[in-house]
Design a protein around this motif. Structure first.
Motif, mmCIF file in Angstrom:
data_model
loop_
_atom_site.group_PDB
_atom_site.id
_atom_site.type_symbol
_atom_site.label_atom_id
_atom_site.label_comp_id
_atom_site.label_asym_id
_atom_site.label_seq_id
_atom_site.Cartn_x
_atom_site.Cartn_y
_atom_site.Cartn_z
ATOM 1 N N GLY A 36 -1.268 -9.760 22.122
ATOM 2 C CA GLY A 36 -0.914 -8.520 22.798
ATOM 3 C C GLY A 36 0.401 -8.550 23.530
ATOM 4 N N GLU A 37 1.009 -9.707 23.668
ATOM 5 C CA GLU A 37 2.271 -9.788 24.399
ATOM 6 C C GLU A 37 3.419 -9.199 23.591
ATOM 7 O OE1 GLU A 37 5.073 -13.139 26.696
ATOM 8 O OE2 GLU A 37 3.442 -13.773 25.357
ATOM 9 N N TYR A 38 3.447 -9.425 22.289
ATOM 10 C CA TYR A 38 4.595 -9.022 21.464
ATOM 11 C C TYR A 38 4.170 -8.248 20.218
ATOM 12 C CZ TYR A 38 8.867 -9.500 18.683
ATOM 13 O OH TYR A 38 9.990 -9.252 17.925
ATOM 14 N N SER A 39 3.242 -8.798 19.440
ATOM 15 C CA SER A 39 2.810 -8.175 18.178
ATOM 16 C C SER A 39 1.537 -7.373 18.401
ATOM 17 C CB SER A 39 2.550 -9.251 17.115
ATOM 18 O OG SER A 39 3.685 -10.053 16.895
ATOM 19 N N GLY A 81 7.103 -5.749 20.323
ATOM 20 C CA GLY A 81 7.719 -5.423 21.604
ATOM 21 C C GLY A 81 7.482 -4.007 22.079
ATOM 22 N N ASP A 82 6.342 -3.393 21.671
ATOM 23 C CA ASP A 82 6.010 -2.025 22.106
ATOM 24 C C ASP A 82 7.163 -1.059 21.860
ATOM 25 O OD1 ASP A 82 3.343 -2.477 23.111
ATOM 26 O OD2 ASP A 82 4.259 -3.580 24.755
ATOM 27 N N LEU A 95 13.420 -5.535 17.342
ATOM 28 C CA LEU A 95 12.115 -4.881 17.304
ATOM 29 C C LEU A 95 12.028 -3.883 16.151
ATOM 30 C CD1 LEU A 95 11.728 -4.085 21.126
ATOM 31 C CD2 LEU A 95 11.133 -6.193 19.912
ATOM 32 N N TRP A 96 10.854 -3.835 15.514
ATOM 33 C CA TRP A 96 10.616 -2.907 14.411
ATOM 34 C C TRP A 96 9.210 -2.324 14.527
ATOM 35 C CZ3 TRP A 96 14.019 -1.704 10.358
ATOM 36 C CH2 TRP A 96 15.200 -2.451 10.340
ATOM 37 N N PHE A 97 9.021 -1.171 13.898
ATOM 38 C CA PHE A 97 7.670 -0.679 13.635
ATOM 39 C C PHE A 97 7.597 -0.259 12.179
ATOM 40 C CE2 PHE A 97 9.359 3.645 14.065
ATOM 41 C CZ PHE A 97 8.547 4.384 13.201
ATOM 42 N N TYR A 98 6.416 -0.373 11.607
ATOM 43 C CA TYR A 98 6.129 0.087 10.242
ATOM 44 C C TYR A 98 4.806 0.835 10.268
ATOM 45 C CZ TYR A 98 9.717 -2.990 8.193
ATOM 46 O OH TYR A 98 10.899 -3.598 7.855
ATOM 47 N N SER A 99 4.740 1.949 9.553
ATOM 48 C CA SER A 99 3.482 2.682 9.457
ATOM 49 C C SER A 99 2.874 2.499 8.082
ATOM 50 C CB SER A 99 3.705 4.183 9.695
ATOM 51 O OG SER A 99 4.119 4.823 8.489
ATOM 52 N N ASN A 100 1.568 2.662 8.021
ATOM 53 C CA ASN A 100 0.905 2.762 6.733
ATOM 54 C C ASN A 100 1.190 4.138 6.131
ATOM 55 O OD1 ASN A 100 -0.378 0.224 6.200
ATOM 56 N ND2 ASN A 100 -1.702 0.641 7.947
#
Length: 541
Positions: free
Chosen positions: A340-343, A371-372, A529-534
């Motif tokens: 929960g800290e990073y991923s 990284g939220d 930092l990145w985000f990916y969606s389904n």
């Protein structure tokens, strides 16, 4: 890219927020989402290790930190399967003998007590001493669940399973099997299909048929209570697309995804512990630019996820429901962030119980973050002029051929992450691909780890007119005109603008992390930092 999609996205100015508030220019229009949320977003980690296998910390302390300090809503306990090479250590044995959890005797070193386990269990795996050890661990987990989660925090969940090493392929998966406090079922599976040195001279557990038998066993017996997800799939070059396809064919309700971003994100040796120096090129697909497989991370993500038109897109283009997840793979603070800290794997939960959580994970209503960077992502598509016909991430939208599809993206931009930084989302890409149907065994393309017809459909960049930010809520909209072919759309975004040297290229693709070796590993992780969606699948009828 060989065949363009011939579909185009048009960015539209957004007039309202997620809450349905109207703009000051047109207060009569309702700009709420096509369907209002009925559940909540939960954040979790499904890949952690304690002193019960090769981790440094008590399982109770790991859970305490994940839930209380870093606010996770769910964690899955996934100690290693098997023994010796599958990393049972003396922790389980001492836990059984004393009835107490143990502390790592040397916290400055990774704990891998393979030889100890070999001596203690020279011809044993489960249903005797090994089963007793496993049962003792589960007693601790069930007690933790009952004492700290059910009584005090009914909205938090503790799933049980193991990091199952697949025979034949010899790489790891997360196996979650709902236990209800009883581990006889997972012990049985482990006895039947967990590989170990006991079987080195045994003809069983030696070929792909044995692995197919294992996943078929889960499909036949636990289709609604279990799943498998590939962990760090590119780490050893052992997992290839034909294996994923074959296993998914055998057990489509069990094989649900992969770690799009591996753990060990602050490993000083290599981000994600991805240390394969040489990528793999396939001669039969040499007309595709770049390697077929790469054992290095890109922006902290596995190449199978990070490459547009790579393995993940190839699976989606067949219509396969394969999700991506992001977990800590926590062993110690030597190379890992705490759970929960990073991923984070962000799952949309509608049914508040363990079964509902497991089903939500399997349904693909989820996205992953480092990284939220973002939170509370609502990504929906609906038939133009018919908002009752809609779909969310993980769903399929069916529209009459030739109809427009309206897409709404709304997300929260957090004010601070666990490094004390304010994440700064720089862009959001909408990636689209055509769905052309399954590739069957025997087809020359069954080993093809590339997808045609995949492109960035449209892109939103910070400070563009279409970047509609009110408070912490960012809302984006666009139209896919006259859809005539089956397709899917998915999202990605980063805190670094396109064209940032060594981080993001001009098209928005993450750059291989070996170009950032001069950075401190923890500092690198927080700066990249990145985000990916389904995906959402769209079918034109």
């Amino acid at each position: 890219m060989k065949y363009p999609l011939h579909i185009y996205g048009t960015a539209l100015l957004v007039l309202g927020m997620l809450s349905g508030c109207n703009s000051s220019d047109d207060s009569s229009d309702d700009k709420s989402l096509p369907v209002e949320p009925k559940g909540r977003w939960v954040q979790g980690d499904m890949h952690v290790h304690s002193t019960a296998s090769d981790g440094h910390n008590l399982v109770s302390s790991i859970l305490d930190i994940g839930y209380s300090k870093f606010g996770l809503d769910f964690i899955a306990s996934t100690e290693h399967s098997g023994f010796k090479r599958y990393e049972i250590n003396e922790g389980l044995w001492r836990m059984r003998v004393t009835g107490l959890p143990i502390l790592n005797p040397n916290p400055t070193e990774e704990l891998h007590s393979h030889d100890y386990a070999k001596d203690q269990y020279p011809d044993d795996k489960v249903y005797t001493s090994r089963a007793a050890d496993n049962n003792k661990l589960y007693q601790h987990l069930v007690a933790y669940r009952e004492q700290k989660l059910i009584d005090d925090n009914a909205d938090k969940y503790l799933l049980t399973g193991m990091e199952y090493t697949m025979p034949y392929i010899k790489e790891h998966t997360t196996l979650v099997l709902l236990d209800d406090g009883d581990v006889d079922e997972i012990n049985e599976f482990h006895y039947l299909y967990g590989e170990g040195d006991r079987f080195e001279d045994d003809p069983r557990k030696q070929d792909m048929d044995d692995l197919l038998e294992a996943v078929t066993f889960l499909e036949d017996n636990y289709a609604d209570r279990a799943f498998l997800s590939f962990n760090h799939p590119s780490r050893k070059h052992e997992v290839t697309i034909e294996y994923i396809r074959e296993l998914h064919n055998a057990a489509p309700n069990i094989i649900i995804g992969m770690e799009g971003a591996p753990g060990h994100q602050r490993n000083p040796a290599a981000r994600g512990s991805y240390e394969m120096e040489e990528p793999i090129y396939l001669d039969e697909f040499s007309d595709y630019q770049g390697p077929a497989y790469n054992g290095r991370t890109y922006g902290g993500f596995d190449y199978m996820t990070a490459r547009i038109g790579g393995v993940w897109d190839a699976l989606l283009s067949e219509g396969r429901r394969i999700s991506v997840f992001a977990h800590s793979d926590f062993h110690s603070m030597i190379k890992d962030f705490w759970p929960g800290e990073y991923s984070k794997s962000n799952i949309y939960l509608e049914e508040e119980n363990q079964q509902g959580l497991l089903q939500a994970i399997k349904d693909g209503k989820s996205f992953v973050t480092h990284g939220d960077l973002i939170s509370d992502l609502y990504f929906t598509a609906h038939e133009a002029e018919n908002s009752n016909n809609h779909a969310w991430m993980g769903d399929e939208l069916k529209v009459p051929a030739g109809k427009n599809v309206d897409v709404t993206i709304s997300m929260n931009l957090p004010l601070q992450n666990n490094n004390g930084d304010k994440p700064d989302l720089a862009f959001v890409d909408v990636i689209a691909g055509r769905v052309t149907g399954p590739v069957e065994p025997g087809d020359p393309n069954f080993t093809k780890p590339f997808a045609d017809n995949v492109e960035i459909l449209t892109s939103f960049e910070k400070d563009d007119p279409s970047w509609s930010l009110e408070g912490q809520t960012l809302t984006l909209e666009f139209v896919i005109p006259e859809v005539t072919e089956d397709m899917y759309i998915r999202l990605r975004g980063s805190n670094n603008p396109k064209g940032t040297p060594n981080f993001v290229d001009e098209q928005g693709n993450p750059i291989i992390d070996t170009q950032k070796d001069n950075y401190d590993p923890a500092a690198l992780a927080w700066s990249d930092l990145w985000f990916y969606s389904n995906p959402i699948f769209i079918s034109a009828n």
